[in-house]
Design an enzyme around this catalytic site. Sequence first.
Site, PDB file in Angstrom:
ATOM      1  N   HIS A   1      -7.269   0.771  -6.544  1.00 40.50           N
ATOM      2  CA  HIS A   1      -7.474  -0.117  -5.392  1.00 40.50           C
ATOM      3  C   HIS A   1      -8.125  -1.398  -5.928  1.00 40.50           C
ATOM      4  O   HIS A   1      -9.309  -1.666  -5.697  1.00 40.50           O
ATOM      5  CB  HIS A   1      -8.370   0.584  -4.371  1.00 40.50           C
ATOM      6  CG  HIS A   1      -8.359  -0.047  -3.002  1.00 40.50           C
ATOM      7  ND1 HIS A   1      -7.591  -1.150  -2.697  1.00 40.50           N
ATOM      8  CD2 HIS A   1      -9.023   0.281  -1.856  1.00 40.50           C
ATOM      9  CE1 HIS A   1      -7.789  -1.469  -1.419  1.00 40.50           C
ATOM     10  NE2 HIS A   1      -8.646  -0.622  -0.890  1.00 40.50           N
TER      11      HIS A   1
ATOM     12  N   ARG B   1       0.879  -1.179   0.000  1.00 40.05           N
ATOM     13  CA  ARG B   1       0.000   0.000   0.000  1.00 40.05           C
ATOM     14  C   ARG B   1       0.909   1.219   0.000  1.00 40.05           C
ATOM     15  O   ARG B   1       1.611   1.470   0.974  1.00 40.05           O
ATOM     16  CB  ARG B   1      -0.911  -0.018   1.233  1.00 40.05           C
ATOM     17  CG  ARG B   1      -1.670   1.259   1.421  1.00 40.05           C
ATOM     18  CD  ARG B   1      -2.775   1.157   2.443  1.00 40.05           C
ATOM     19  NE  ARG B   1      -3.918   0.449   1.896  1.00 40.05           N
ATOM     20  CZ  ARG B   1      -5.150   0.505   2.419  1.00 40.05           C
ATOM     21  NH1 ARG B   1      -5.388   1.230   3.497  1.00 40.05           N
ATOM     22  NH2 ARG B   1      -6.142  -0.163   1.879  1.00 40.05           N
TER      23      ARG B   1
ATOM     24  N   GLN C   1     -10.139  -3.944  -3.723  1.00 43.93           N
ATOM     25  CA  GLN C   1     -11.455  -3.430  -3.342  1.00 43.93           C
ATOM     26  C   GLN C   1     -12.453  -3.671  -4.472  1.00 43.93           C
ATOM     27  O   GLN C   1     -13.564  -4.161  -4.246  1.00 43.93           O
ATOM     28  CB  GLN C   1     -11.357  -1.932  -3.029  1.00 43.93           C
ATOM     29  CG  GLN C   1     -12.662  -1.319  -2.553  1.00 43.93           C
ATOM     30  CD  GLN C   1     -13.099  -1.876  -1.212  1.00 43.93           C
ATOM     31  OE1 GLN C   1     -12.339  -1.872  -0.264  1.00 43.93           O
ATOM     32  NE2 GLN C   1     -14.331  -2.350  -1.119  1.00 43.93           N
TER      33      GLN C   1
ATOM     34  N   ASP D   1     -17.430   7.032  -1.819  1.00 41.25           N
ATOM     35  CA  ASP D   1     -16.193   6.887  -1.027  1.00 41.25           C
ATOM     36  C   ASP D   1     -15.892   8.250  -0.411  1.00 41.25           C
ATOM     37  O   ASP D   1     -16.521   9.271  -0.766  1.00 41.25           O
ATOM     38  CB  ASP D   1     -15.047   6.408  -1.949  1.00 41.25           C
ATOM     39  CG  ASP D   1     -13.738   6.183  -1.189  1.00 41.25           C
ATOM     40  OD1 ASP D   1     -13.787   6.011   0.049  1.00 41.25           O
ATOM     41  OD2 ASP D   1     -12.659   6.197  -1.829  1.00 41.25           O
TER      42      ASP D   1
ATOM     43  N   CYS E   1     -16.554   1.564   0.231  1.00 40.19           N
ATOM     44  CA  CYS E   1     -15.375   0.721   0.513  1.00 40.19           C
ATOM     45  C   CYS E   1     -14.964   0.790   1.980  1.00 40.19           C
ATOM     46  O   CYS E   1     -14.289  -0.119   2.465  1.00 40.19           O
ATOM     47  CB  CYS E   1     -14.211   1.144  -0.373  1.00 40.19           C
ATOM     48  SG  CYS E   1     -13.682   2.830  -0.064  1.00 40.19           S
TER      49      CYS E   1
ATOM     50  N   ARG F   1     -13.685  -8.797   1.084  1.00 39.64           N
ATOM     51  CA  ARG F   1     -12.267  -8.524   0.817  1.00 39.64           C
ATOM     52  C   ARG F   1     -11.438  -9.787   1.099  1.00 39.64           C
ATOM     53  O   ARG F   1     -10.560 -10.163   0.334  1.00 39.64           O
ATOM     54  CB  ARG F   1     -11.764  -7.370   1.706  1.00 39.64           C
ATOM     55  CG  ARG F   1     -12.321  -6.003   1.359  1.00 39.64           C
ATOM     56  CD  ARG F   1     -11.797  -5.510   0.029  1.00 39.64           C
ATOM     57  NE  ARG F   1     -10.348  -5.515  -0.007  1.00 39.64           N
ATOM     58  CZ  ARG F   1      -9.563  -4.539   0.467  1.00 39.64           C
ATOM     59  NH1 ARG F   1     -10.107  -3.454   0.955  1.00 39.64           N
ATOM     60  NH2 ARG F   1      -8.238  -4.633   0.395  1.00 39.64           N
TER      61      ARG F   1
HETATM   62  N1   CP Z   1     -11.400  -0.361   2.137  1.00 35.87           N
HETATM   63  C1   CP Z   1     -10.144  -0.430   2.596  1.00 35.87           C
HETATM   64  O1   CP Z   1      -9.181  -0.655   1.846  1.00 35.87           O
HETATM   65  O2   CP Z   1     -10.023  -0.227   3.934  1.00 35.87           O
HETATM   66  P1   CP Z   1      -8.660  -0.055   4.758  1.00 35.87           P
HETATM   67  O3   CP Z   1      -8.071   1.269   4.344  1.00 35.87           O
HETATM   68  O4   CP Z   1      -9.069  -0.070   6.188  1.00 35.87           O
HETATM   69  O5   CP Z   1      -7.730  -1.164   4.406  1.00 35.87           O
HETATM   70  N1  NVA Z   2     -10.031   6.597  -1.419  1.00 35.64           N
HETATM   71  C1  NVA Z   2      -9.677   6.140  -0.092  1.00 35.64           C
HETATM   72  C2  NVA Z   2      -9.906   4.691   0.032  1.00 35.64           C
HETATM   73  C3  NVA Z   2      -9.617   4.113   1.380  1.00 35.64           C
HETATM   74  C4  NVA Z   2      -9.803   2.633   1.428  1.00 35.64           C
HETATM   75  C5  NVA Z   2      -8.227   6.499   0.209  1.00 35.64           C
HETATM   76  O1  NVA Z   2      -7.373   6.347  -0.675  1.00 35.64           O
HETATM   77  O2  NVA Z   2      -7.953   6.946   1.317  1.00 35.64           O
END
Ligand code: CP
Ligand code: NVA
Length: 313
Positions: free
Chosen positions: A127, A100, A130, A222, A262, A290
Amino acid sequence: MKGKDLLSMTDLSSEEIRVMISDAVEMKSDKWHNILDRKILALVFEKPSLRTRVSFEVAMRQLGGHTIYLSPAEVGLGKRESARDAASVLCRLVDVIAARTFSHETVADMARWSDVPVINALDDVEHPCQALADLMTIFEKKGDLHGLTVSYIGDGNNVANSLMLGCTMMGVNFNIASPAGYTVPESILTTAREYAEGMNTAVFCTDKPSEAVRDADVVYTDTWTSMGQEEEAAKRRELFAGYQVTTKLMNQAKADAIFMHCLPAHHGEEVTSEVFYSPASVVFDQAENRMHIQKALLSQMLGGLDVFFRRHK
Ligand code: CP
Ligand code: NVA
């Protein structure tokens, strides 16, 4: 998928996604299998996480494997050492890496230099894990994907990008309402339109949420402020004020439309608590899925499904 990276939804074919959803549905009812026995997943996270970290950790454990979590403080990609050097070391030690990162370039760089598969666990552009869980959830709730309409309301961000690519690839019409300046990037839109054309479906972009939710089977939103954009939060709250998913907006979609997010959610911003906790909301199914879809993904990448299906014939 065996041995391949997953950096973008465009790394997958519609057939691979279809098989992954079907595997995940099957594995959901039959949780513990030793099919990734002694396999090790490294989780390299530059940003916080609840769902992604826990779902990957539980998925690996239920399949007999192990995980090593490297926190944002420990990682230091590009500071302590380059993404190239970190990936070159990690791939000598583990079987698969999920990263990440803030920048897409960082995870792409890791994939370039890693001899083991690299999974994008969220970056600034996509993502994919997701989107795969979302497609699985829609499939479970609606019984099919082809011909449905998903309406995304809000920021044209990483989640929107992957969802748009995944939906159009699977024959789902995609409507999106975003304010000017916060639309999905032109390159993603072009690819999504090509996918849609091949599937005889459409992509519809507008700045009006009420236009986007017309005939929608799914209403998705989101956060207005993604991780890394915290300094823009106040400005974004103002700009996105008209993009909240309310009961009134849900009522303009199909009568049986479901609400998706999400997570994490900001109640009173992109969605009201009334919608979030309504019977139409499937947000916690998405979060659970997930884990199931990532089991299917990891098993395909590491070849474990051969074992799963041989044992169950
Ligand atoms: N939806 C999602 O990726 O959540 P987290 O940021 O908690 O991993
Ligand atoms: N768009 C959000 C998604 C979190 C799972 C972010 O990148 O923070």
